[in-house]
Scaffold this motif. Structure first.
Motif, mmCIF file in Angstrom:
data_model
loop_
_atom_site.group_PDB
_atom_site.id
_atom_site.type_symbol
_atom_site.label_atom_id
_atom_site.label_comp_id
_atom_site.label_asym_id
_atom_site.label_seq_id
_atom_site.Cartn_x
_atom_site.Cartn_y
_atom_site.Cartn_z
ATOM 1 N N GLY A 53 0.797 -1.220 0.000
ATOM 2 C CA GLY A 53 0.000 0.000 0.000
ATOM 3 C C GLY A 53 0.831 1.273 0.000
ATOM 4 N N GLU A 54 2.103 1.178 0.338
ATOM 5 C CA GLU A 54 2.978 2.343 0.436
ATOM 6 C C GLU A 54 3.850 2.541 -0.801
ATOM 7 O OE1 GLU A 54 3.360 4.588 3.164
ATOM 8 O OE2 GLU A 54 1.457 3.682 3.735
ATOM 9 N N ARG A 55 3.899 1.580 -1.690
ATOM 10 C CA ARG A 55 4.831 1.645 -2.829
ATOM 11 C C ARG A 55 4.623 2.876 -3.696
ATOM 12 N NH1 ARG A 55 4.243 -4.583 -4.206
ATOM 13 N NH2 ARG A 55 5.457 -5.331 -2.449
ATOM 14 N N GLU A 56 3.384 3.123 -4.060
ATOM 15 C CA GLU A 56 3.095 4.277 -4.915
ATOM 16 C C GLU A 56 3.446 5.565 -4.189
ATOM 17 O OE1 GLU A 56 2.318 6.440 -8.115
ATOM 18 O OE2 GLU A 56 2.321 4.268 -8.081
ATOM 19 N N GLN A 60 6.227 8.128 -5.562
ATOM 20 C CA GLN A 60 5.852 9.517 -5.824
ATOM 21 C C GLN A 60 6.675 10.468 -4.969
ATOM 22 O OE1 GLN A 60 3.677 10.364 -8.315
ATOM 23 N NE2 GLN A 60 4.548 12.367 -7.940
ATOM 24 N N ALA A 61 6.944 10.098 -3.730
ATOM 25 C CA ALA A 61 7.760 10.942 -2.849
ATOM 26 C C ALA A 61 9.163 11.104 -3.423
ATOM 27 C CB ALA A 61 7.820 10.348 -1.446
ATOM 28 N N LYS A 62 9.749 10.013 -3.933
ATOM 29 C CA LYS A 62 11.087 10.093 -4.521
ATOM 30 C C LYS A 62 11.089 11.001 -5.746
ATOM 31 C CE LYS A 62 11.977 5.593 -4.684
ATOM 32 N NZ LYS A 62 12.691 4.299 -4.799
ATOM 33 N N LYS A 63 10.079 10.879 -6.595
ATOM 34 C CA LYS A 63 9.978 11.735 -7.782
ATOM 35 C C LYS A 63 9.877 13.196 -7.369
ATOM 36 C CE LYS A 63 7.689 8.484 -10.866
ATOM 37 N NZ LYS A 63 6.424 8.181 -11.561
ATOM 38 N N ASN A 64 9.020 13.475 -6.388
ATOM 39 C CA ASN A 64 8.828 14.848 -5.932
ATOM 40 C C ASN A 64 10.095 15.410 -5.292
ATOM 41 O OD1 ASN A 64 6.212 14.885 -6.871
ATOM 42 N ND2 ASN A 64 5.299 14.451 -4.892
ATOM 43 N N LEU A 65 10.800 14.578 -4.533
ATOM 44 C CA LEU A 65 12.044 15.023 -3.906
ATOM 45 C C LEU A 65 13.110 15.336 -4.954
ATOM 46 C CD1 LEU A 65 12.231 12.646 -0.819
ATOM 47 C CD2 LEU A 65 11.999 15.142 -0.758
ATOM 48 N N ARG A 66 13.196 14.499 -5.988
ATOM 49 C CA ARG A 66 14.169 14.758 -7.060
ATOM 50 C C ARG A 66 13.841 16.072 -7.775
ATOM 51 N NH1 ARG A 66 13.209 9.240 -8.227
ATOM 52 N NH2 ARG A 66 14.814 7.959 -7.301
ATOM 53 N N ARG A 67 12.558 16.277 -8.044
ATOM 54 C CA ARG A 67 12.122 17.496 -8.721
ATOM 55 C C ARG A 67 12.418 18.723 -7.847
ATOM 56 N NH1 ARG A 67 6.805 16.286 -9.579
ATOM 57 N NH2 ARG A 67 7.444 14.941 -11.281
ATOM 58 N N GLY A 107 15.817 -0.845 -1.854
ATOM 59 C CA GLY A 107 15.850 -1.835 -2.925
ATOM 60 C C GLY A 107 14.596 -1.754 -3.759
ATOM 61 N N PRO A 108 14.381 -2.761 -4.577
ATOM 62 C CA PRO A 108 13.220 -2.713 -5.456
ATOM 63 C C PRO A 108 11.929 -2.675 -4.652
ATOM 64 C CG PRO A 108 14.514 -4.706 -5.854
ATOM 65 C CD PRO A 108 15.160 -3.967 -4.741
ATOM 66 N N ALA A 109 11.033 -1.797 -5.067
ATOM 67 C CA ALA A 109 9.764 -1.659 -4.365
ATOM 68 C C ALA A 109 8.862 -2.863 -4.597
ATOM 69 C CB ALA A 109 9.049 -0.382 -4.812
ATOM 70 N N ASN A 110 9.151 -3.664 -5.618
ATOM 71 C CA ASN A 110 8.299 -4.813 -5.940
ATOM 72 C C ASN A 110 8.920 -6.121 -5.471
ATOM 73 O OD1 ASN A 110 10.357 -4.943 -7.733
ATOM 74 N ND2 ASN A 110 9.086 -5.129 -9.549
ATOM 75 N N LEU A 111 9.681 -6.083 -4.404
ATOM 76 C CA LEU A 111 10.336 -7.269 -3.883
ATOM 77 C C LEU A 111 9.323 -8.359 -3.519
ATOM 78 C CD1 LEU A 111 13.218 -8.110 -3.396
ATOM 79 C CD2 LEU A 111 13.033 -7.288 -1.063
ATOM 80 N N GLU A 112 8.213 -7.969 -2.909
ATOM 81 C CA GLU A 112 7.180 -8.939 -2.543
ATOM 82 C C GLU A 112 6.589 -9.587 -3.785
ATOM 83 O OE1 GLU A 112 4.285 -7.067 -0.043
ATOM 84 O OE2 GLU A 112 5.788 -6.501 1.446
#
Length: 150
Positions: A53-56, A60-67, A107-112
């Motif tokens: 539930g937190e992946r998106e 999005q937080a990483k994208k916003n922080l980079r921007r 690491g990868p967000a899709n590990l599960e």
């Protein structure tokens, strides 16, 4: 701010290891939205993987922080600001970098999903093996005995 001071500040944010010992800001305005950055990062980091539930939200937080980092760097490069304001920008940029490093280390967000896909593939291989071993599947056609018209 003098041009040589600006260059020194820009060099600080690009320096390898600039985040060592740096603190993640408690709160920061990112893309016009106030974020409790330090608590967000620590909340996510205390888990081994990012919950489904937190992946998106993390992506999005990483994208916003980079921007936001890019916009602050551009302000540092181009804006008519004081040395003190430049120092503040540098500290915030380094804090953003520290937060990004912490989030990237997850690491990868899709590990599960990868683990589930691997488990599913293992089960399919096992069932295929069992069908062949028990004679319920023709190895050449991939069909079971019931479909061969017996």
């Amino acid at each position: 701010m003098q041009e040589f001071e600006r260059k020194q500040l820009l060099e600080r944010i690009e320096r390898e290891g600039s985040t060592v010992g740096a603190e993640i800001p408690d709160g920061i305005s990112v893309q016009g939205e106030r974020i409790d950055l330090q608590s967000f990062v620590f909340e996510i980091k205390r888990r081994e993987t990012v919950p489904r539930g937190e992946r998106e939200r993390v992506t999005q937080a990483k994208k916003n922080l980079r921007r936001e980092r890019l916009q602050r760097k551009q302000r540092l490069e181009e804006a008519d600001i004081s040395r003190d304001r430049g120092e503040e920008l540098v500290e915030t940029i380094i804090g953003i970098d520290r937060a990004l490093n912490a989030l990237e280390q997850l690491g990868p967000a899709n590990l599960e999903d990868e683990a589930k896909a691997q488990e599913t593939a293992d089960k399919k291989r096992w069932m295929s093996f069992l069908r062949k071993a028990l004679g319920h599947e023709d190895a050449d056609s991939g069909t079971g005995r019931a479909s061969r018209g017996r």
